[in-house]
Design an enzyme around this catalytic site. Structure first.
Site, PDB file in Angstrom:
ATOM      1  N   LYS A  74      -1.917  -5.114 -26.316  1.00 19.22           N
ATOM      2  CA  LYS A  74      -2.283  -5.999 -25.213  1.00 19.22           C
ATOM      3  C   LYS A  74      -2.284  -7.468 -25.625  1.00 19.22           C
ATOM      4  O   LYS A  74      -1.847  -8.332 -24.879  1.00 19.22           O
ATOM      5  CB  LYS A  74      -3.668  -5.622 -24.675  1.00 19.22           C
ATOM      6  CG  LYS A  74      -3.680  -4.328 -23.910  1.00 19.22           C
ATOM      7  CD  LYS A  74      -5.042  -4.071 -23.280  1.00 19.22           C
ATOM      8  CE  LYS A  74      -4.985  -2.801 -22.441  1.00 19.22           C
ATOM      9  NZ  LYS A  74      -6.289  -2.486 -21.825  1.00 19.22           N
ATOM     10  N   ALA A 123     -18.980  -3.516 -29.673  1.00 17.22           N
ATOM     11  CA  ALA A 123     -18.273  -4.768 -29.931  1.00 17.22           C
ATOM     12  C   ALA A 123     -19.030  -5.942 -29.310  1.00 17.22           C
ATOM     13  O   ALA A 123     -19.085  -7.030 -29.894  1.00 17.22           O
ATOM     14  CB  ALA A 123     -16.850  -4.691 -29.389  1.00 17.22           C
ATOM     15  N   ARG A 124     -19.619  -5.717 -28.148  1.00 10.72           N
ATOM     16  CA  ARG A 124     -20.375  -6.805 -27.523  1.00 10.72           C
ATOM     17  C   ARG A 124     -21.529  -7.235 -28.399  1.00 10.72           C
ATOM     18  O   ARG A 124     -21.744  -8.435 -28.611  1.00 10.72           O
ATOM     19  CB  ARG A 124     -20.931  -6.356 -26.166  1.00 10.72           C
ATOM     20  CG  ARG A 124     -19.926  -6.384 -25.044  1.00 10.72           C
ATOM     21  CD  ARG A 124     -20.619  -6.060 -23.733  1.00 10.72           C
ATOM     22  NE  ARG A 124     -19.733  -6.289 -22.611  1.00 10.72           N
ATOM     23  CZ  ARG A 124     -19.204  -5.309 -21.879  1.00 10.72           C
ATOM     24  NH1 ARG A 124     -19.474  -4.059 -22.137  1.00 10.72           N
ATOM     25  NH2 ARG A 124     -18.394  -5.600 -20.884  1.00 10.72           N
ATOM     26  N   CYS A 160     -30.169 -13.395 -25.548  1.00  7.23           N
ATOM     27  CA  CYS A 160     -28.947 -12.929 -26.192  1.00  7.23           C
ATOM     28  C   CYS A 160     -28.601 -11.566 -25.610  1.00  7.23           C
ATOM     29  O   CYS A 160     -29.371 -10.999 -24.831  1.00  7.23           O
ATOM     30  CB  CYS A 160     -29.072 -12.899 -27.706  1.00  7.23           C
ATOM     31  SG  CYS A 160     -29.759 -11.394 -28.426  1.00  7.23           S
ATOM     32  N   CYS A 163     -31.330  -9.008 -26.203  1.00  9.70           N
ATOM     33  CA  CYS A 163     -32.727  -9.261 -25.836  1.00  9.70           C
ATOM     34  C   CYS A 163     -33.278  -8.176 -24.912  1.00  9.70           C
ATOM     35  O   CYS A 163     -34.465  -7.928 -24.882  1.00  9.70           O
ATOM     36  CB  CYS A 163     -32.865 -10.615 -25.143  1.00  9.70           C
ATOM     37  SG  CYS A 163     -32.956 -11.990 -26.300  1.00  9.70           S
ATOM     38  N   CYS A 175     -27.451  24.700 -25.691  1.00 11.44           N
ATOM     39  CA  CYS A 175     -27.569  26.058 -25.174  1.00 11.44           C
ATOM     40  C   CYS A 175     -27.142  26.113 -23.704  1.00 11.44           C
ATOM     41  O   CYS A 175     -26.583  27.106 -23.253  1.00 11.44           O
ATOM     42  CB  CYS A 175     -28.984  26.594 -25.367  1.00 11.44           C
ATOM     43  SG  CYS A 175     -30.223  25.498 -24.713  1.00 11.44           S
ATOM     44  N   CYS A 417     -32.174 -11.936 -32.016  1.00 10.54           N
ATOM     45  CA  CYS A 417     -32.134 -13.396 -31.984  1.00 10.54           C
ATOM     46  C   CYS A 417     -33.486 -14.034 -32.319  1.00 10.54           C
ATOM     47  O   CYS A 417     -33.582 -15.254 -32.361  1.00 10.54           O
ATOM     48  CB  CYS A 417     -31.582 -13.907 -30.659  1.00 10.54           C
ATOM     49  SG  CYS A 417     -32.652 -13.686 -29.246  1.00 10.54           S
TER      50      CYS A 417
END
Lengths: 713, 301
Positions: A74, A123-124, A160, A163, A175, A417
């Site tokens: 991409k 990733a964030r 952040c 947070c 089960c 943070c």
């Protein structure tokens, strides 16, 4: 380009736009829109990174790609595409994972602004930590269906990404999956396990029984048995849907006093059946003979793919038609056996692939708002970068694009943070191992990439391979980590530090998770009083009721995450926030979802006889038990984040949540047919339910919000 | 109208396998029925500057049956702020023609055509060939005429414009709300505007008035004079007292800036698709995107 046109910008901004270097993380639905806008505005220095390749289902919105570019990276394709309408921009494209150690602080420090256009939580939070560490402003974004949001993150100025706690994926007891499925989703998970047991890399999730070959008396795993029979579709059909069911029915008391009991299929199908299905629409419910045909055909096609595979195994992928047919057919044949509602191919794909609907317009609006925020950030107008929400339908004031009143302040207790933040880790120190700590707590939950762990000045985990500590197999108590011990965790790459306080906690009930994290010790005890109604009924299998297994539809590994995958299908709602918060990329899916099972020993273990109980158990399990294979895994405990009861409520509450969405949409009618079509919402799809549940929470605060903001304006 | 897919030779009312794959993520939102309705509708899009390009992109990606890109004007340097469908080295000067190849490339299942005849030269019933008309970049008097024609022939109409970072659109799909010139009555006279309207309404009224007086939109190379002129128009409105709150807006009204063409283009395209799929937001008729307040809001005016 706008920046080259005198007067288009205020003079002060013109040069800022030309020279500010920006990093765009993600070139998917939002990423394409943002890249287009940045280039048209005249931003001259851009870098874009994405680990994904283009899929055909991207093409309804990722407009920088065409059919010819399916399969290509991409990032590079997006760059080539935008250079066609502005050749004068300097774009550096990376085909890779932003979490790779080569993108460290030296890389991040080059940028004036970072834009997240991601589809997963791992990733964030990684980019969030990198930006906090390097003190670079970050714009975070997400869309889902008609909705979306844009959020500004700046160290010491705003909330952040971490947070507010993000929900973790839901678990299903193993089960239920193996013995007592009640919902279509149980059969879907079973079918995906069956796929990986027969064709996959990871064969931990065993759902089909061992089998004896006629010639020898040797017991073969289902995988080996299938191989020995050259993946004969009819034989596999007989084994899985007749013999394995016989096995369950023969287990003493398994279905005693249960409303659920498998009903054997008619023997007319025993040797398979031919019934044409290829012409049917994907939204149609087919007949049992059609599903049986589909099952047998899919085995044949998948076998060919397996033979061609260099790795010797296959990874399930919702976009592979044969893999998908296998799961649809297996799910529905099993549903017939257990008297569960049959679902269409279309709906099973939504659930199995955890697909989040995605449209071009929502991405375009979010992509536009991101760049408007970006300009404000570069102007230094941080207070003007409130979180902005895109709503599917107008609120009572007619708004579809709404902002928070103010930029939210950082949470003082945030472990990411705030330096004050610390976490209480509640575990059974007698059974919890250092390896579990690293894998489950540090890597999976806290998204730490390269942990160094010290306890009272003593190193127990090192990111440096040369340090041969080798404590992984030790339990906490063996490593002298006890109640009250302070653990300090450091990730050099992310410049992320967190202090943990160990809280020893015995398991008092079967469905307690392996570990829990709390913000303070007081919360640990509150958790102790919860009940276990559903599970008593559910999981006491005769003679084995001390065995209890959890299944989790889990996030995929990094590489697999490439594929639009998204364990992050959630929204979280702040009290202060006006709208549902979405951190989901449209079209995001959990398709790589290597659904994985872990096994938990859940009998109430007392401090001194932990190990003996595990041994005892092994002895008790009948030699031919399906669970035999799990013995070794019994110690390989697994965290269960939300309490089990919660899961059930969600499932049962699906209908309620459905209603709630209506309410959330306020006074504006509509949606009925859209909803009717969007059946995944109604079907226990975790993601959507999660979002709705949040929408519900949100409804409560919306009204007060409204009154507050209206007085402010 | 039937829902035949012409380009793929699929059965009547059926989506081809290929379309099902491409549209999968949106079918999961609006269903097969919604998609079939989309793929039967024919759209007229007037004006192929940056906003037109965005609207075209969204409708073509989503899979309408056909779209006619209508523009009789030539490329300008200002298009480069947002017109991403026109290649920078295009030899074709007409905006619609220059956009055609890239527009078609977005989705081969949609019939895309370029039409270079001015809307003013078309017969009154021209609009009746279409299910939806979306008009951009016209003068207010032309919008008024288009609105009257569409109302007469009961054709769904959207009118949209972007000025710098600011934008709006008008929706006429129920054929009972005010007509364009009734919503913005002052565009051809320095008459008074209604009381108690939101700031974007007065801003839009001033911009329309400016267009009529100057015969053009505000332009960047004349920005200081144009700002002064807009300010004087706004001051002439009776109900305006806080003229300084307009200052931030007035500095950002030049060209069609891509973030806002992106937002308005998507909002108007989605509104049109909602209409196609029978989920119109019909209790409102005007939408403003206020870039200073980050607010996108519908009104009934």
């Amino acid at each position: 380009m706008a920046a080259n046109i005198v007067g288009a910008f205020k003079p002060s901004m013109q040069n800022v736009v030309k020279t500010s270097k920006i990093l765009l993380v993600g070139a998917g639905g939002i990423g394409c829109e943002v890249l287009k806008n940045l280039v048209l505005m005249g931003f001259g220095e851009l870098e874009v990174i994405d680990l994904d390749t283009i899929e055909i289902s991207n093409l309804n919105r990722q407009f920088l790609f065409s059919k010819d570019s399916v399969g290509k990276p991409k990032s590079h394709t997006a760059k080539e595409s935008v250079l066609r309408f502005n050749p004068n921009v300097n774009i550096n494209s990376h085909y890779g994972d932003i979490m790779d150690t080569k993108y460290g602080s030296a890389f991040f420090n080059k940028f004036k602004l970072v834009i997240n256009a991601l589809d997963n939580k791992r990733a964030r939070s990684h980019v969030n930590r990198m930006c906090l560490s390097c003190d670079i402003p970050l714009i975070e974004s997400g869309t889902m269906g008609y909705s979306g949001q844009v959020e500004f993150i700046k160290k010491d100025f705003s909330l952040c990404y971490e947070c507010s706690p993000k929900p973790v994926p839901k678990d299903y007891p193993m089960c239920t999956i193996r013995n007592t499925p009640k919902e279509p989703i149980h059969c879907i998970i079973w079918a995906k396990f069956l796929f990986s047991q027969l064709f996959g890399e990871n064969t931990e999730e065993l759902v089909s029984m061992e089998e004896t070959e006629d010639e020898t008396e040797e017991k073969l795993s289902a995988r080996d048995w299938a191989k020995a029979n050259n993946y004969d579709g009819q034989k596999l059909f007989k084994k899985i849907f007749y013999d394995d069911i016989d096995y369950l029915l023969n287990m003493r008391d398994l279905y005693k006093s249960k409303s659920i009991k498998p009903r054997k299929l008619d023997y007319v199908y025993l040797n398979g059946v031919k019934s044409e299905y290829a012409h049917e629409e994907e939204s149609k419910i087919l007949t049992l003979p059609q599903y049986i045909s589909m099952f047998i055909d899919s085995i044949t096609s998948i076998k060919e793919k397996l033979d061609q595979s260099k790795k010797g195994y296959l990874n399930w992928d919702k976009d592979d038609d044969d893999f998908m047919n296998f799961v649809v057919a297996s799910t529905n044949i099993r549903s017939v056996i257990f008297g569960i509602e049959i679902k269409s191919h279309f709906n099973i794909k939504s659930m199995a692939g955890n697909i989040i609907p995605a449209i071009p317009t929502a991405n375009a609006i979010i992509g536009g708002q991101i760049v408007i925020h970006g300009l404000r950030v570069l102007e230094g107008k941080y207070p003007r970068c409130q979180t902005v929400y895109l709503r599917g339908m107008p609120n009572h004031k007619g708004e579809i694009i709404v902002k928070d009143k103010i930029v939210q302040k950082p949470s003082p207790t945030c472990t990411t943070c705030s330096t004050e933040g610390h976490i209480v880790l509640a575990v059974n120190t007698f059974t919890f191992t250092i390896r579990q700590f690293e894998d489950l707590v540090l890597r999976q939950r806290l998204n730490i990439v390269a942990p160094d762990v010290l306890i009272d000045g003593r190193m127990i985990i090192s990111s440096d391979e040369d340090d041969e500590l080798d404590l992984y197999s030790k339990t906490f108590s063996e490593a002298n980590i006890l109640h009250g011990s302070k653990i300090s965790v450091d990730d050099f790459l992310q410049n992320y530090r967190v202090q943990m306080l160990v809280h020893h906690k015995m398991k008092v009930s079967d469905e307690q998770p392996e570990f829990e994290l709390f913000n303070n010790s007081d919360d640990v005890d509150k958790e102790d009083d919860f009940e276990q109604e559903e599970y008593d009924d559910e999981c006491h299998i005769d003679g084995e009721d001390h065995k209890f297994i959890y299944v989790k539809q889990e996030e995929s590994s990094n590489e697999e995450m490439a594929n639009e995958s998204d364990e992050d299908n959630f929204s979280s709602v702040e009290e202060e926030l006006e709208e549902t918060e979405l951190f989901v990329d449209a079209g995001a899916v959990n398709d790589a979802s290597e659904t994985c099972i872990k096994i938990t020993n859940v009998c109430s273990i007392t401090e001194d006889n932990t190990l003996s109980i595990i041994e005892e158990q092994s002895a008790e399990v009948p030699a031919d038990s399906q669970d035999e294979n799990n013995e070794d895994d019994a110690k390989d405990n697994f965290e269960i984040e939300d309490d089990a009861k919660d899961n059930f409520e969600i499932e049962d509450g699906a209908k309620d949540n459905f209603e709630i969405e209506d309410d959330a949409k306020g006074d504006f009618e509509i949606e009925d047919d859209a909803k009717g079509d969007f059946e995944i919402e109604d079907d226990g799809n975790e993601t959507n339910l999660e979002l709705k549940r949040k929408a519900e929470d949100n409804v409560d605060t919306t009204e007060t919000k409204k009154s507050r903001s209206s007085t402010d304006e | 109208m039937d829902s035949e897919i012409t380009n793929n030779g699929g059965d009547v009312g059926k989506l081809s396998k290929d379309e099902l794959k491409v549209y999968d993520r949106q079918i999961r939102l609006w269903g097969h029925d919604g998609q079939k309705k989309l793929s039967s509708w024919n759209v007229l899009l007037i004006g192929m500057q940056g906003l037109g390009a965005e609207i075209a992109k969204n409708l073509i990606l989503s899979g309408v049956h056909s779209i006619t890109l209508k523009d009789d004007t030539n490329i300008s340097i200002l298009d480069r702020c947002s017109q991403f469908l026109i290649p920078p080295d295009s030899e074709e000067r007409n905006r619609a023609k220059a956009s055609l190849a890239n527009a078609q490339k977005l989705n081969p299942n949609v019939t895309v055509t370029a039409d270079i005849k001015s809307i003013e030269e078309e017969e009154e019933d021209f609009v009746s060939k279409f299910d939806v008309v979306i008009a951009t970049e016209c003068f207010p008097a032309i919008y008024r005429k288009i609105n009257e024609n569409c109302r007469k022939h009961k054709v769904n109409l959207y009118i949209a414009d972007v000025f710098g970072f600011f934008g709006y659109f008008v929706q006429d799909v129920t054929f009972e709300h005010n007509l364009y010139h009734e919503i913005f009555p002052n565009y051809d006279q320095r008459s008074n505007v209604s009381e108690n309207r939101p700031l974007p309404y007065y801003l839009t009224s001033a911009l329309l008035r400016f267009q009529c007086e100057s015969n053009r939109k505000p332009v960047p190379d004349n920005c200081e004079k144009d700002i002064a002129e807009l300010k004087s128009i706004i001051s002439s409105f009776e109900h305006i007292t806080n003229i300084e709150t307009y200052d931030e807006y007035l500095g950002e009204l030049f060209c069609e800036m891509s973030p806002t063409t992106s937002i308005i283009g998507a909002a108007v395209a989605q509104a049109a698709m909602n209409t196609i799929m029978d989920r119109t937001i019909d209790n409102f008729n005007v939408f403003f995107y206020d870039h200073v307040e980050h607010r996108g809001q519908y009104f009934k005016l």
